[in-house]
Design a protein around this motif. Structure first.
Motif, PDB file in Angstrom:
ATOM      1  N   ALA A 124       0.748  -1.189   0.154  1.00  0.00           N
ATOM      2  CA  ALA A 124      -0.117  -0.096  -0.085  1.00  0.00           C
ATOM      3  C   ALA A 124       0.940   1.394  -0.018  1.00  0.00           C
ATOM      4  CB  ALA A 124      -0.795  -0.027   1.025  1.00  0.00           C
ATOM      5  N   ALA A 125       0.266   2.319  -0.486  1.00  0.00           N
ATOM      6  CA  ALA A 125       0.869   3.678  -0.742  1.00  0.00           C
ATOM      7  C   ALA A 125      -0.017   4.569   0.158  1.00  0.00           C
ATOM      8  CB  ALA A 125       1.316   4.133  -1.905  1.00  0.00           C
ATOM      9  N   ALA A 126       0.747   5.258   0.791  1.00  0.00           N
ATOM     10  CA  ALA A 126      -0.217   6.323   1.572  1.00  0.00           C
ATOM     11  C   ALA A 126       0.463   7.704   1.168  1.00  0.00           C
ATOM     12  CB  ALA A 126      -0.316   6.379   3.259  1.00  0.00           C
ATOM     13  N   LEU A 127      -0.215   8.624   0.399  1.00  0.00           N
ATOM     14  CA  LEU A 127       0.243   9.959   0.021  1.00  0.00           C
ATOM     15  C   LEU A 127      -0.135  11.014   0.982  1.00  0.00           C
ATOM     16  CD1 LEU A 127       1.563  11.958  -1.984  1.00  0.00           C
ATOM     17  CD2 LEU A 127      -0.745  11.984  -3.038  1.00  0.00           C
ATOM     18  N   ASP A 128       0.640  11.768   1.607  1.00  0.00           N
ATOM     19  CA  ASP A 128       0.346  13.151   2.197  1.00  0.00           C
ATOM     20  C   ASP A 128       0.145  14.210   1.398  1.00  0.00           C
ATOM     21  OD1 ASP A 128       0.380  15.160   3.923  1.00  0.00           O
ATOM     22  OD2 ASP A 128       1.673  14.464   5.246  1.00  0.00           O
ATOM     23  N   ILE A 129      -1.066  14.471   1.267  1.00  0.00           N
ATOM     24  CA  ILE A 129      -1.423  15.772   0.192  1.00  0.00           C
ATOM     25  C   ILE A 129      -0.653  16.888   0.643  1.00  0.00           C
ATOM     26  CG2 ILE A 129      -3.410  14.457  -0.499  1.00  0.00           C
ATOM     27  CD1 ILE A 129      -5.076  16.755   1.105  1.00  0.00           C
ATOM     28  N   LYS A 130      -0.325  17.289   1.734  1.00  0.00           N
ATOM     29  CA  LYS A 130       0.185  18.533   2.275  1.00  0.00           C
ATOM     30  C   LYS A 130       1.500  18.560   1.859  1.00  0.00           C
ATOM     31  CE  LYS A 130      -3.508  20.158   4.115  1.00  0.00           C
ATOM     32  NZ  LYS A 130      -4.012  21.250   3.359  1.00  0.00           N
ATOM     33  N   THR A 131       2.322  17.268   1.945  1.00  0.00           N
ATOM     34  CA  THR A 131       3.747  17.335   1.795  1.00  0.00           C
ATOM     35  C   THR A 131       4.334  16.633   0.485  1.00  0.00           C
ATOM     36  OG1 THR A 131       4.114  15.305   2.840  1.00  0.00           O
ATOM     37  CG2 THR A 131       4.258  17.412   4.319  1.00  0.00           C
ATOM     38  N   GLY A 132       3.664  15.732   0.094  1.00  0.00           N
ATOM     39  CA  GLY A 132       3.753  15.019  -1.087  1.00  0.00           C
ATOM     40  C   GLY A 132       4.603  13.950  -1.051  1.00  0.00           C
ATOM     41  N   ASN A 149       3.137   4.465   9.161  1.00  0.00           N
ATOM     42  CA  ASN A 149       4.341   4.781   9.125  1.00  0.00           C
ATOM     43  C   ASN A 149       4.505   6.159   8.576  1.00  0.00           C
ATOM     44  OD1 ASN A 149       5.551   2.260   9.243  1.00  0.00           O
ATOM     45  ND2 ASN A 149       5.388   2.078   6.859  1.00  0.00           N
ATOM     46  N   ALA A 150       3.193   6.504   8.066  1.00  0.00           N
ATOM     47  CA  ALA A 150       2.886   8.052   7.754  1.00  0.00           C
ATOM     48  C   ALA A 150       2.780   9.100   9.111  1.00  0.00           C
ATOM     49  CB  ALA A 150       1.733   8.329   6.868  1.00  0.00           C
ATOM     50  N   LEU A 151       1.855   8.480   9.911  1.00  0.00           N
ATOM     51  CA  LEU A 151       1.454   8.907  11.219  1.00  0.00           C
ATOM     52  C   LEU A 151       2.731   9.086  12.198  1.00  0.00           C
ATOM     53  CD1 LEU A 151      -1.912   7.416  12.042  1.00  0.00           C
ATOM     54  CD2 LEU A 151      -1.425   9.621  11.049  1.00  0.00           C
ATOM     55  N   ASN A 152       3.481   8.234  12.199  1.00  0.00           N
ATOM     56  CA  ASN A 152       4.608   8.026  12.941  1.00  0.00           C
ATOM     57  C   ASN A 152       5.701   8.990  12.387  1.00  0.00           C
ATOM     58  OD1 ASN A 152       3.964   6.112  14.931  1.00  0.00           O
ATOM     59  ND2 ASN A 152       4.859   4.337  13.924  1.00  0.00           N
ATOM     60  N   ALA A 153       5.700   9.517  11.275  1.00  0.00           N
ATOM     61  CA  ALA A 153       6.585  10.367  10.628  1.00  0.00           C
ATOM     62  C   ALA A 153       5.903  11.866  10.695  1.00  0.00           C
ATOM     63  CB  ALA A 153       6.667   9.955   9.147  1.00  0.00           C
ATOM     64  N   GLY A 154       4.878  12.008  11.245  1.00  0.00           N
ATOM     65  CA  GLY A 154       4.261  13.194  11.531  1.00  0.00           C
ATOM     66  C   GLY A 154       3.080  13.779  10.758  1.00  0.00           C
ATOM     67  N   ALA A 155       2.805  13.022   9.846  1.00  0.00           N
ATOM     68  CA  ALA A 155       1.540  13.250   8.853  1.00  0.00           C
ATOM     69  C   ALA A 155       0.266  13.133   9.699  1.00  0.00           C
ATOM     70  CB  ALA A 155       1.557  12.193   7.599  1.00  0.00           C
ATOM     71  N   ARG A 156      -0.721  13.830   9.319  1.00  0.00           N
ATOM     72  CA  ARG A 156      -2.192  13.900   9.822  1.00  0.00           C
ATOM     73  C   ARG A 156      -3.060  12.897   9.069  1.00  0.00           C
ATOM     74  NH1 ARG A 156      -3.203  18.621  12.975  1.00  0.00           N
ATOM     75  NH2 ARG A 156      -5.516  18.185  12.575  1.00  0.00           N
ATOM     76  N   ILE A 157      -3.818  12.140   9.745  1.00  0.00           N
ATOM     77  CA  ILE A 157      -4.375  11.017   9.024  1.00  0.00           C
ATOM     78  C   ILE A 157      -5.435  11.637   8.009  1.00  0.00           C
ATOM     79  CG2 ILE A 157      -6.358  10.922  10.695  1.00  0.00           C
ATOM     80  CD1 ILE A 157      -6.151   7.906  10.645  1.00  0.00           C
ATOM     81  N   ASN A 158      -5.946  12.784   8.311  1.00  0.00           N
ATOM     82  CA  ASN A 158      -7.032  13.115   7.406  1.00  0.00           C
ATOM     83  C   ASN A 158      -6.521  13.970   6.139  1.00  0.00           C
ATOM     84  OD1 ASN A 158      -6.098  15.114   9.011  1.00  0.00           O
ATOM     85  ND2 ASN A 158      -7.901  16.427   8.593  1.00  0.00           N
TER      86      ASN A 158
END
Length: 229
Positions: free
Chosen positions: A135-143, A186-195
């Protein structure tokens, strides 16, 4: 009515976990003030009852018996209307946000999807044991793109997921076993927001997108969008 208000609050907080704290705070404040109001009225009734020679606690019992159901019903009705309005406003704002940036949003979907498919292709080409899903989770705020594979249970599960994930698995595998769970973790642990996360899950063997399982549909509540369903 109080039961309905409580259930709606629970559903609303699960649907929008980022606002759960404020939702429950509003619930506590609303019914807390009702309790204070009842207490004040009961105190006055106790005093009057005592002055009339009927006994202090008789006045308390009569007042609570005569008024608590009505007070709770009125407060619950007003609260249900209020939370309904809040939910509608939140949904409209979310929809407007997406539609107002439809091009960027569609691009984010494509980036997430392509990233997951490309990773699946890479994994498929490797020799040896391969994960069933990736799976891939893209953070739309940071890319930034965060990946996750199935078959691995992290030793560092983010507190947001710990609070949301089912206590007992609803499938034949562990709750934290899934690729999308690991990608979001992994995204959340790196500081991303779930929304802010757009998530895509792909089956490595077929390169086909796969829907979230019953566990992840609960664990990952609050994700902005799941491309694969």
């Amino acid at each position: 009515m109080l039961f309905v208000a409580t259930v709606l609050t629970l559903e609303f907080s699960l649907a929008f976990p980022i606002a759960a704290g404020a939702i429950w705070a509003g619930y506590a404040l609303t019914f807390g003030l009702t309790a204070v109001s009842l207490g004040a009225g009961a105190a006055i009734a106790c005093y009057r009852s005592s002055r009339q020679g009927k006994g202090f606690w008789n006045g308390f019992g009569e007042y609570i018996h005569d008024n608590w159901a009505q007070e709770a019903a009125i407060t619950s009705a007003l609260y249900i209307v209020s939370i309904g309005i809040s939910l509608t406003k939140y949904a409209i704002a979310n929809a407007v946000s997406k539609s107002g940036n439809s091009k960027a949003f569609n691009e984010a979907i494509e980036i997430s999807k392509n990233a997951a498919i490309e990773r699946a292709k890479t994994l498929k080409s490797l020799t040896g044991k391969k994960p069933t899903m990736t799976a891939a989770a893209l953070d739309i705020k940071t890319g930034q793109i965060y990946f996750g594979d199935s078959g691995v249970v992290s030793e560092n599960i983010n507190v947001i997921l710990i609070e949301q994930m089912p206590k007992t698995s609803m499938t034949n595998w562990a709750v934290a076993n899934c690729a999308e769970f690991n990608a979001v973790n992994n995204a959340l642990n790196a500081g991303a927001r779930i929304n802010n996360l757009v998530v895509t899950t792909v089956r490595v063997k077929t390169l086909a997108m796969e829907r979230m399982c019953a566990n992840c549909s609960i664990s990952l509540k609050g994700v902005l969008f799941t491309v694969s369903g």
